[in-house]
Scaffold this motif. Sequence first.
Motif, PDB file in Angstrom:
ATOM      1  N   PRO A   1       5.513  73.900  52.563  1.00 28.43           N
ATOM      2  CA  PRO A   1       5.638  75.503  52.858  1.00 28.43           C
ATOM      3  C   PRO A   1       7.033  75.852  52.438  1.00 28.43           C
ATOM      4  N   SER A   2       7.240  77.265  52.367  1.00 27.12           N
ATOM      5  CA  SER A   2       8.489  77.793  51.787  1.00 27.12           C
ATOM      6  C   SER A   2       9.554  77.467  52.964  1.00 27.12           C
ATOM      7  N   ARG A   3       8.844  77.596  54.110  1.00 23.05           N
ATOM      8  CA  ARG A   3       9.810  77.332  55.148  1.00 23.05           C
ATOM      9  C   ARG A   3       9.030  76.902  56.613  1.00 23.05           C
ATOM     10  N   ASP A   4       9.657  76.330  57.498  1.00 21.10           N
ATOM     11  CA  ASP A   4       8.918  75.803  58.661  1.00 21.10           C
ATOM     12  C   ASP A   4       9.904  75.611  59.805  1.00 21.10           C
ATOM     13  N   ILE A   5       9.400  75.793  60.812  1.00 19.31           N
ATOM     14  CA  ILE A   5      10.261  75.262  62.302  1.00 19.31           C
ATOM     15  C   ILE A   5       9.414  74.467  62.866  1.00 19.31           C
ATOM     16  N   CYS A   6      10.074  73.520  63.255  1.00 19.71           N
ATOM     17  CA  CYS A   6       9.211  72.207  63.879  1.00 19.71           C
ATOM     18  C   CYS A   6       9.953  71.558  65.073  1.00 19.71           C
ATOM     19  N   GLN A   7       9.390  70.910  65.929  1.00 18.19           N
ATOM     20  CA  GLN A   7       9.843  70.459  66.973  1.00 18.19           C
ATOM     21  C   GLN A   7      10.301  69.073  66.753  1.00 18.19           C
ATOM     22  N   ARG A   8      11.267  68.495  67.508  1.00 15.36           N
ATOM     23  CA  ARG A   8      11.930  67.407  67.586  1.00 15.36           C
ATOM     24  C   ARG A   8      10.968  66.252  67.555  1.00 15.36           C
ATOM     25  N   GLY A   9      10.946  65.001  66.952  1.00 18.47           N
ATOM     26  CA  GLY A   9       9.729  64.077  66.947  1.00 18.47           C
ATOM     27  C   GLY A   9       8.635  64.281  66.106  1.00 18.47           C
ATOM     28  N   THR A  10       8.450  65.246  65.512  1.00 18.07           N
ATOM     29  CA  THR A  10       7.363  65.384  64.604  1.00 18.07           C
ATOM     30  C   THR A  10       7.566  65.227  63.287  1.00 18.07           C
ATOM     31  N   SER A  11       6.524  65.353  62.450  1.00 18.52           N
ATOM     32  CA  SER A  11       6.531  65.091  60.951  1.00 18.52           C
ATOM     33  C   SER A  11       6.287  66.351  60.275  1.00 18.52           C
ATOM     34  N   LEU A  12       6.805  66.532  59.025  1.00 18.79           N
ATOM     35  CA  LEU A  12       6.336  67.472  58.126  1.00 18.79           C
ATOM     36  C   LEU A  12       6.191  67.060  56.832  1.00 18.79           C
ATOM     37  N   THR A  13       5.070  67.253  56.031  1.00 18.68           N
ATOM     38  CA  THR A  13       5.024  67.004  54.822  1.00 18.68           C
ATOM     39  C   THR A  13       5.103  68.168  53.704  1.00 18.68           C
ATOM     40  N   ILE A  14       5.973  68.044  52.928  1.00 20.46           N
ATOM     41  CA  ILE A  14       6.381  69.020  51.887  1.00 20.46           C
ATOM     42  C   ILE A  14       5.761  68.660  50.541  1.00 20.46           C
ATOM     43  N   GLN A  15       5.077  69.865  49.974  1.00 20.47           N
ATOM     44  CA  GLN A  15       4.353  69.444  48.742  1.00 20.47           C
ATOM     45  C   GLN A  15       5.223  70.171  47.480  1.00 20.47           C
ATOM     46  N   CYS A  16       5.088  69.402  46.525  1.00 23.46           N
ATOM     47  CA  CYS A  16       5.830  69.941  45.115  1.00 23.46           C
ATOM     48  C   CYS A  16       4.526  69.973  44.024  1.00 23.46           C
ATOM     49  N   GLN A  17       4.442  71.061  43.373  1.00 21.34           N
ATOM     50  CA  GLN A  17       3.579  71.233  42.427  1.00 21.34           C
ATOM     51  C   GLN A  17       4.006  71.701  41.199  1.00 21.34           C
ATOM     52  N   VAL A  18       3.661  70.915  40.308  1.00 24.60           N
ATOM     53  CA  VAL A  18       4.309  71.454  38.816  1.00 24.60           C
ATOM     54  C   VAL A  18       3.179  71.802  37.891  1.00 24.60           C
ATOM     55  N   ASP A  19       3.445  72.842  37.113  1.00 27.85           N
ATOM     56  CA  ASP A  19       2.511  73.318  35.982  1.00 27.85           C
ATOM     57  C   ASP A  19       2.279  72.532  34.907  1.00 27.85           C
ATOM     58  N   SER A  20       2.869  71.448  34.649  1.00 28.71           N
ATOM     59  CA  SER A  20       2.745  70.602  33.683  1.00 28.71           C
ATOM     60  C   SER A  20       2.972  69.104  33.890  1.00 28.71           C
ATOM     61  N   GLN A  21       2.537  68.371  33.046  1.00 31.88           N
ATOM     62  CA  GLN A  21       2.908  66.884  33.630  1.00 31.88           C
ATOM     63  C   GLN A  21       4.095  66.567  33.008  1.00 31.88           C
ATOM     64  N   VAL A  22       4.895  66.034  34.047  1.00 34.40           N
ATOM     65  CA  VAL A  22       6.173  65.414  33.907  1.00 34.40           C
ATOM     66  C   VAL A  22       6.275  63.863  34.603  1.00 34.40           C
ATOM     67  N   THR A  23       7.159  63.156  33.851  1.00 35.67           N
ATOM     68  CA  THR A  23       7.515  61.927  34.198  1.00 35.67           C
ATOM     69  C   THR A  23       8.325  61.696  35.546  1.00 35.67           C
ATOM     70  N   MET A  24       9.453  62.355  35.398  1.00 31.82           N
ATOM     71  CA  MET A  24      10.507  62.273  36.276  1.00 31.82           C
ATOM     72  C   MET A  24      10.457  63.367  37.445  1.00 31.82           C
ATOM     73  N   MET A  25      10.321  62.933  38.813  1.00 35.19           N
ATOM     74  CA  MET A  25      10.628  63.999  39.684  1.00 35.19           C
ATOM     75  C   MET A  25      11.553  63.365  40.693  1.00 35.19           C
ATOM     76  N   PHE A  26      12.151  64.617  41.192  1.00 38.31           N
ATOM     77  CA  PHE A  26      13.377  64.078  42.464  1.00 38.31           C
ATOM     78  C   PHE A  26      13.180  64.909  43.484  1.00 38.31           C
ATOM     79  N   TRP A  27      13.742  64.430  44.579  1.00 38.23           N
ATOM     80  CA  TRP A  27      13.844  64.981  45.916  1.00 38.23           C
ATOM     81  C   TRP A  27      15.102  65.010  46.353  1.00 38.23           C
ATOM     82  N   TYR A  28      15.666  66.338  46.604  1.00 39.71           N
ATOM     83  CA  TYR A  28      16.977  66.417  47.010  1.00 39.71           C
ATOM     84  C   TYR A  28      17.124  67.173  48.260  1.00 39.71           C
ATOM     85  N   ARG A  29      18.130  66.876  49.180  1.00 43.24           N
ATOM     86  CA  ARG A  29      18.469  67.800  50.391  1.00 43.24           C
ATOM     87  C   ARG A  29      19.615  68.525  50.306  1.00 43.24           C
ATOM     88  N   GLN A  30      19.520  69.819  50.734  1.00 46.17           N
ATOM     89  CA  GLN A  30      20.793  70.713  50.622  1.00 46.17           C
ATOM     90  C   GLN A  30      20.799  71.249  52.050  1.00 46.17           C
TER      91      GLN A  30
END
Lengths: 116, 116
Positions: A8-37
């Motif tokens: 999702p673009s944003r979410d508010i979650c409760q402590r102890g739960t889990s959230l899955t974030i999806q990343c979709q690209v419109d072309s095939q790419v070999t390398m993908m990275f996940w960052y936290r800010q």
Amino acid sequence: SAVISQKPSRDICQRGTSLTIQCQVDSQVTMMFWYRQQPGQSLTLIATANQGSEATYESGFVIDKFPISRPNLTFSTLTVSNMSPEDSSIYLCSVEEGLAVYNEQFFGPGTRLTVL
Amino acid sequence: QQQVKQSPQSLIVQKGGISIINCAYENTAFDYFPWYQQFPGKGPALLIAIRPDVSEKKEGRFTISFNKSAKQFSLHIMDSQPGDSATYFCAASKSWRGSTLGRLYFGRGTQLTVWP
């Protein structure tokens, strides 16, 4: 350049739960990275996710907390497990794309996560 | 250890003025130096990048100056506009296999405010 979307673009979650974030690209790419800010901070690399291999995690990040899937060349997910307020951050995926001679890296719009 | 050091942390410039943001690095193996621009609520957008085979690269009002011997590079924004108000991140990477970048090491960011 590649068009990257995150859900999702944003979410508010409760402590102890889990959230899955999806990343979709419109072309095939070999390398993908996940960052936290974290708010007002720089970008910290969580892991590198290449298709066909296990994700490589940076120091301080573990697979049990941030499991990543990379089922094909256009898609990846990051799960934030057993969340605590300290996990409140913007999570960004980025991809490396070959343009002309050299590669460049591009970022998605981010997922803003708030953990209560 | 911070691989890329960025200064200043914040910068206020009058409209029409020149904004200058500086970065320094230690790892002489770095050979790719991008700048990203980030607006609130958005992902970082690649602004301009340089490789050490040139000392300067200009794209419109944005110029990167690169000093290999001093291990420093800077972003100059000419004729700064209120629309340039954003957070700017420098980064560095070590390419491999000729063009693949791998992970980026980011500076802490500079919050630029351009007053009208």
